[in-house]
Write a protein that holds these residues in place. Structure first.
Motif, short mmCIF file in Angstrom:
data_model
loop_
_atom_site.label_atom_id
_atom_site.label_comp_id
_atom_site.label_asym_id
_atom_site.label_seq_id
_atom_site.Cartn_x
_atom_site.Cartn_y
_atom_site.Cartn_z
N ALA A 36 43.55 17.78 20.56
CA ALA A 36 42.55 18.68 21.12
C ALA A 36 41.65 17.87 22.05
N PHE A 37 41.08 18.55 23.03
CA PHE A 37 40.15 17.91 23.96
C PHE A 37 38.75 18.29 23.53
N TRP A 38 37.90 17.30 23.33
CA TRP A 38 36.60 17.50 22.69
C TRP A 38 35.46 17.00 23.55
N TYR A 39 34.42 17.81 23.69
CA TYR A 39 33.18 17.43 24.35
C TYR A 39 32.14 17.16 23.26
N PRO A 40 31.84 15.90 22.95
CA PRO A 40 30.90 15.59 21.86
C PRO A 40 29.49 16.11 22.10
N LEU A 41 29.03 16.10 23.34
CA LEU A 41 27.66 16.51 23.62
C LEU A 41 27.42 17.97 23.23
N THR A 42 28.36 18.84 23.58
CA THR A 42 28.22 20.27 23.26
C THR A 42 29.03 20.67 22.03
N LYS A 43 29.79 19.72 21.48
CA LYS A 43 30.66 19.98 20.32
C LYS A 43 31.64 21.11 20.61
N THR A 44 32.17 21.09 21.83
CA THR A 44 33.13 22.09 22.28
C THR A 44 34.53 21.51 22.16
N ILE A 45 35.46 22.33 21.68
CA ILE A 45 36.84 21.87 21.52
C ILE A 45 37.79 22.82 22.26
N PHE A 46 38.85 22.24 22.82
CA PHE A 46 39.87 23.00 23.54
C PHE A 46 41.23 22.67 22.95
N CYS A 47 42.12 23.67 22.90
CA CYS A 47 43.49 23.44 22.44
C CYS A 47 44.20 22.52 23.44
N LYS A 56 42.03 17.25 33.29
CA LYS A 56 42.28 17.01 34.72
C LYS A 56 41.01 17.20 35.54
N THR A 57 40.25 18.23 35.22
CA THR A 57 38.98 18.47 35.92
C THR A 57 38.01 17.33 35.67
N TYR A 58 37.90 16.89 34.43
CA TYR A 58 36.99 15.80 34.08
C TYR A 58 37.38 14.51 34.81
N VAL A 59 38.66 14.19 34.83
CA VAL A 59 39.13 12.97 35.50
C VAL A 59 38.83 13.04 37.00
N ALA A 60 39.06 14.20 37.62
CA ALA A 60 38.78 14.36 39.05
C ALA A 60 37.30 14.17 39.35
N ILE A 61 36.44 14.74 38.53
CA ILE A 61 35.00 14.61 38.75
C ILE A 61 34.55 13.17 38.58
N THR A 62 34.99 12.51 37.52
CA THR A 62 34.56 11.12 37.30
C THR A 62 35.14 10.19 38.37
N HIS A 63 36.35 10.50 38.85
CA HIS A 63 36.93 9.70 39.92
C HIS A 63 36.08 9.83 41.19
N ASP A 64 35.70 11.06 41.51
CA ASP A 64 34.85 11.29 42.68
C ASP A 64 33.52 10.56 42.55
N GLU A 65 32.91 10.63 41.36
CA GLU A 65 31.64 9.94 41.14
C GLU A 65 31.79 8.44 41.32
N THR A 66 32.88 7.89 40.80
CA THR A 66 33.14 6.46 40.91
C THR A 66 33.34 6.06 42.37
N MET A 67 34.13 6.86 43.09
CA MET A 67 34.40 6.54 44.49
C MET A 67 33.13 6.62 45.33
N VAL A 68 32.30 7.63 45.08
CA VAL A 68 31.07 7.78 45.83
C VAL A 68 30.12 6.62 45.54
N SER A 69 29.97 6.27 44.27
CA SER A 69 29.04 5.19 43.94
C SER A 69 29.56 3.85 44.44
N ASN A 70 30.86 3.61 44.34
CA ASN A 70 31.42 2.35 44.86
C ASN A 70 31.42 2.35 46.38
#
Length: 79
Positions: A36-47, A56-70
């Motif tokens: 399962a995919f889990w968001y600890p902050l909101t305690k949300t779980i996905f099948c 995939k959405t999370y990875v894309a967002i964090t990749h964009d953040e990393t690229m922008v900051s670098n």
């Protein structure tokens, strides 16, 4: 050179469900001991299926953040 973002304890991640839960998106039962995919902050779980899209959405967002900051650092350091 690849930069990796450190995972914080509140970053979402794949887990093995410790008990039966309900997927936030499709409302199907997430069985105990299933992935399962889990968001600890909101305690949300996905099948597993809905979690794949969330991951995939999370990875894309964090990749964009990393690229922008670098990228910002590279521009500043080039002057």
């Amino acid at each position: 050179m690849a930069f990796m973002r450190r995972r914080k304890n509140l970053d979402p991640r794949w887990i093995t469900a410790k008990f039966n839960s309900q997927c936030k998106e499709c409302r199907q039962t997430v069985q105990k001991n299933s992935p399962a995919f889990w968001y600890p902050l909101t305690k949300t779980i996905f099948c597993e299926q809905c979690g794949s899209r969330e991951y995939k959405t999370y990875v894309a967002i964090t990749h964009d953040e990393t690229m922008v900051s670098n990228g910002a650092n590279l521009i500043i350091n080039s002057y």
